[in-house]
Design an enzyme around this catalytic site. Structure first.
Site, PDB file in Angstrom:
ATOM      1  N   HIS A 231     -20.529 -42.361 -47.387  1.00 16.78           N
ATOM      2  CA  HIS A 231     -20.529 -43.062 -48.680  1.00 16.78           C
ATOM      3  C   HIS A 231     -20.107 -44.523 -48.579  1.00 16.78           C
ATOM      4  O   HIS A 231     -19.724 -45.125 -49.580  1.00 16.78           O
ATOM      5  CB  HIS A 231     -19.634 -42.304 -49.679  1.00 16.78           C
ATOM      6  CG  HIS A 231     -20.170 -40.939 -50.031  1.00 16.78           C
ATOM      7  ND1 HIS A 231     -19.421 -39.936 -50.577  1.00 16.78           N
ATOM      8  CD2 HIS A 231     -21.424 -40.435 -49.892  1.00 16.78           C
ATOM      9  CE1 HIS A 231     -20.182 -38.866 -50.771  1.00 16.78           C
ATOM     10  NE2 HIS A 231     -21.397 -39.147 -50.355  1.00 16.78           N
TER      11      HIS A 231
ATOM     12  N   ARG B 259      -9.025 -50.677 -55.154  1.00 17.08           N
ATOM     13  CA  ARG B 259      -9.056 -49.645 -54.091  1.00 17.08           C
ATOM     14  C   ARG B 259      -8.810 -50.287 -52.720  1.00 17.08           C
ATOM     15  O   ARG B 259      -8.072 -49.786 -51.898  1.00 17.08           O
ATOM     16  CB  ARG B 259     -10.418 -48.935 -54.043  1.00 17.08           C
ATOM     17  CG  ARG B 259     -10.958 -48.383 -55.342  1.00 17.08           C
ATOM     18  CD  ARG B 259     -10.449 -46.967 -55.578  1.00 17.08           C
ATOM     19  NE  ARG B 259      -9.143 -46.983 -56.174  1.00 17.08           N
ATOM     20  CZ  ARG B 259      -8.873 -47.275 -57.460  1.00 17.08           C
ATOM     21  NH1 ARG B 259      -9.819 -47.586 -58.294  1.00 17.08           N
ATOM     22  NH2 ARG B 259      -7.636 -47.256 -57.906  1.00 17.08           N
TER      23      ARG B 259
HETATM   24  P1  OAD Z   1     -12.789 -34.581 -54.713  1.00 13.74           P
HETATM   25  O1  OAD Z   1     -11.749 -35.311 -55.472  1.00 13.74           O
HETATM   26  O2  OAD Z   1     -13.979 -34.091 -55.446  1.00 13.74           O
HETATM   27  O3  OAD Z   1     -12.124 -33.321 -54.004  1.00 13.74           O
HETATM   28  C1  OAD Z   1     -10.921 -33.428 -53.303  1.00 13.74           C
HETATM   29  C2  OAD Z   1     -10.604 -32.120 -52.616  1.00 13.74           C
HETATM   30  O4  OAD Z   1      -9.412 -32.304 -51.870  1.00 13.74           O
HETATM   31  C3  OAD Z   1     -10.363 -30.937 -53.563  1.00 13.74           C
HETATM   32  O5  OAD Z   1     -11.048 -29.786 -53.081  1.00 13.74           O
HETATM   33  C4  OAD Z   1      -8.855 -30.751 -53.511  1.00 13.74           C
HETATM   34  O6  OAD Z   1      -8.464 -29.394 -53.704  1.00 13.74           O
HETATM   35  C5  OAD Z   1      -8.557 -31.204 -52.087  1.00 13.74           C
HETATM   36  N1  OAD Z   1      -7.180 -31.673 -51.834  1.00 13.74           N
HETATM   37  C6  OAD Z   1      -6.287 -32.229 -52.694  1.00 13.74           C
HETATM   38  N2  OAD Z   1      -5.147 -32.531 -52.078  1.00 13.74           N
HETATM   39  C7  OAD Z   1      -5.295 -32.160 -50.782  1.00 13.74           C
HETATM   40  C8  OAD Z   1      -4.464 -32.212 -49.611  1.00 13.74           C
HETATM   41  N3  OAD Z   1      -3.218 -32.703 -49.666  1.00 13.74           N
HETATM   42  N4  OAD Z   1      -4.954 -31.736 -48.441  1.00 13.74           N
HETATM   43  C9  OAD Z   1      -6.214 -31.230 -48.377  1.00 13.74           C
HETATM   44  N5  OAD Z   1      -7.048 -31.160 -49.445  1.00 13.74           N
HETATM   45  C10 OAD Z   1      -6.603 -31.618 -50.621  1.00 13.74           C
HETATM   46  O7  OAD Z   1     -13.187 -35.527 -53.485  1.00 13.74           O
HETATM   47  P2  OAD Z   1     -14.472 -35.442 -52.526  1.00 13.74           P
HETATM   48  O8  OAD Z   1     -14.941 -34.046 -52.370  1.00 13.74           O
HETATM   49  O9  OAD Z   1     -14.149 -36.212 -51.317  1.00 13.74           O
HETATM   50  O10 OAD Z   1     -18.192 -40.493 -53.696  1.00 13.74           O
HETATM   51  O11 OAD Z   1     -15.512 -36.233 -53.396  1.00 13.74           O
HETATM   52  C11 OAD Z   1     -16.808 -36.462 -52.896  1.00 13.74           C
HETATM   53  C12 OAD Z   1     -17.344 -37.781 -53.382  1.00 13.74           C
HETATM   54  O12 OAD Z   1     -17.241 -37.836 -54.805  1.00 13.74           O
HETATM   55  C13 OAD Z   1     -16.556 -38.978 -52.918  1.00 13.74           C
HETATM   56  O13 OAD Z   1     -16.917 -39.411 -51.616  1.00 13.74           O
HETATM   57  C14 OAD Z   1     -16.880 -40.009 -53.952  1.00 13.74           C
HETATM   58  C15 OAD Z   1     -16.836 -39.172 -55.194  1.00 13.74           C
HETATM   59  O14 OAD Z   1     -17.657 -39.537 -56.228  1.00 13.74           O
HETATM   60  C16 OAD Z   1     -18.524 -41.752 -54.036  1.00 13.74           C
HETATM   61  O15 OAD Z   1     -17.782 -42.488 -54.646  1.00 13.74           O
HETATM   62  C17 OAD Z   1     -19.891 -42.166 -53.620  1.00 13.74           C
END
Ligand code: OAD
Length: 230
Positions: free
Chosen positions: A106, A58
């Site tokens: 995070h 990463r």
């Molecule tokens: P997710 O992968 O769960 O969600 C990503 C979001 O981004 C989804 O709602 C997609 O629809 C959206 N998305 C995808 N492409 C996009 C784009 N081009 N523009 C805007 N939005 C887009 O990721 P997070 O919610 O960030 O934690 O996940 C939260 C946490 O889960 C992370 O910080 C990580 C993970 O486990 C740790 O590792 C501690």
């Protein structure tokens, strides 16, 4: 007059168009991995080499990517607003774009810390291998908040959220707590905007939903907010 305070919660979606995979979309990072194997203290105790390698990949990839138009648009808000970015992302693309106040809930890929002391944090851009030691002699580990660990920055983020005049959520599936609960702390009546290509199930009707990608919709939203203060 004091500037209005905008608080922005971002997730992996804002960095997707920079080339960093999200976690839960199709082909997301968690699809090919068992979360508990690579992102928990138990996983690190069981197979530290696997965990270090996951974050080494990463980190190496992060050093090859650039902020996108979504990150950049948020920087221009600082001309007219007091802006706090609260990010779940461990990349440094908000800072690279020029945002001046960024809180990482995070952790950060470009930092490492002692396994024995969570406050002994150092800047780090290289691989971390077994035997790469912190100053206190313990194994160095990524400065990442793993599942089951405390989220020390959440209280600071809650303080900021509770003084927001405008709250924006970008590119997060809102599956991970406590980050997902941050919008509950904004004062009643605060406008809330959400940018995401996918509409979350059960989205509250008081949230203004802008459906689309970050590079398309964030500049649009920022343009609208900049016009508001003219
Ligand atoms: P997710 O992968 O769960 O969600 C990503 C979001 O981004 C989804 O709602 C997609 O629809 C959206 N998305 C995808 N492409 C996009 C784009 N081009 N523009 C805007 N939005 C887009 O990721 P997070 O919610 O960030 O934690 O996940 C939260 C946490 O889960 C992370 O910080 C990580 C993970 O486990 C740790 O590792 C501690």
């Amino acid at each position: 007059m004091a500037k209005q305070h905008i608080v922005i919660l971002t997730g992996a979606g804002i960095s997707a168009e920079s080339g960093i995979s999200t976690f839960r979309d199709a082909n997301g990072l968690w699809e090919g991995h068992d979360i508990m194997e690579v992102a928990s203290p138990q996983g690190f105790a069981t197979d530290p080499a696997l965990v270090l390698d996951f974050y080494n990949q990463r980190r190496a990839q992060l050093l090859t990517v650039k902020p996108n138009a979504g990150h950049t648009a948020l920087v221009s808000l600082e001309e007219k607003y007091d802006v706090t970015v609260v990010t779940q992302n461990v990349d440094n693309l908000h800072e690279e774009a020029g945002s001046t106040k960024v809180i990482h809930l995070h952790g950060e890929l470009l930092k490492a810390r002692s396994s024995a002391d969570s406050n002994a944090i150092v800047d780090w851009t290289e691989d971390i291998n077994i035997g790469t030691l912190a100053e206190d002699g313990s194994q160095l580990r990524p400065h990442i908040v793993w599942f089951g660990e405390d989220v020390p920055m959440i209280s600071t983020a809650v303080e900021y959220a509770s003084t927001a005049d405008i709250f924006i959520i970008i590119g997060t599936s809102l599956q991970v707590y406590p980050a997902a609960s941050l919008s509950q702390y904004v004062p009643l009546g605060t406008p809330i905007y959400l940018v995401d290509p996918n509409k979350p199930e059960g989205l509250s009707s008081h949230i203004h939903f802008l459906q689309g990608s970050a590079t398309e919709k964030v500049p649009e939203l920022v343009g609208m907010l900049m016009d508001l203060t003219d």
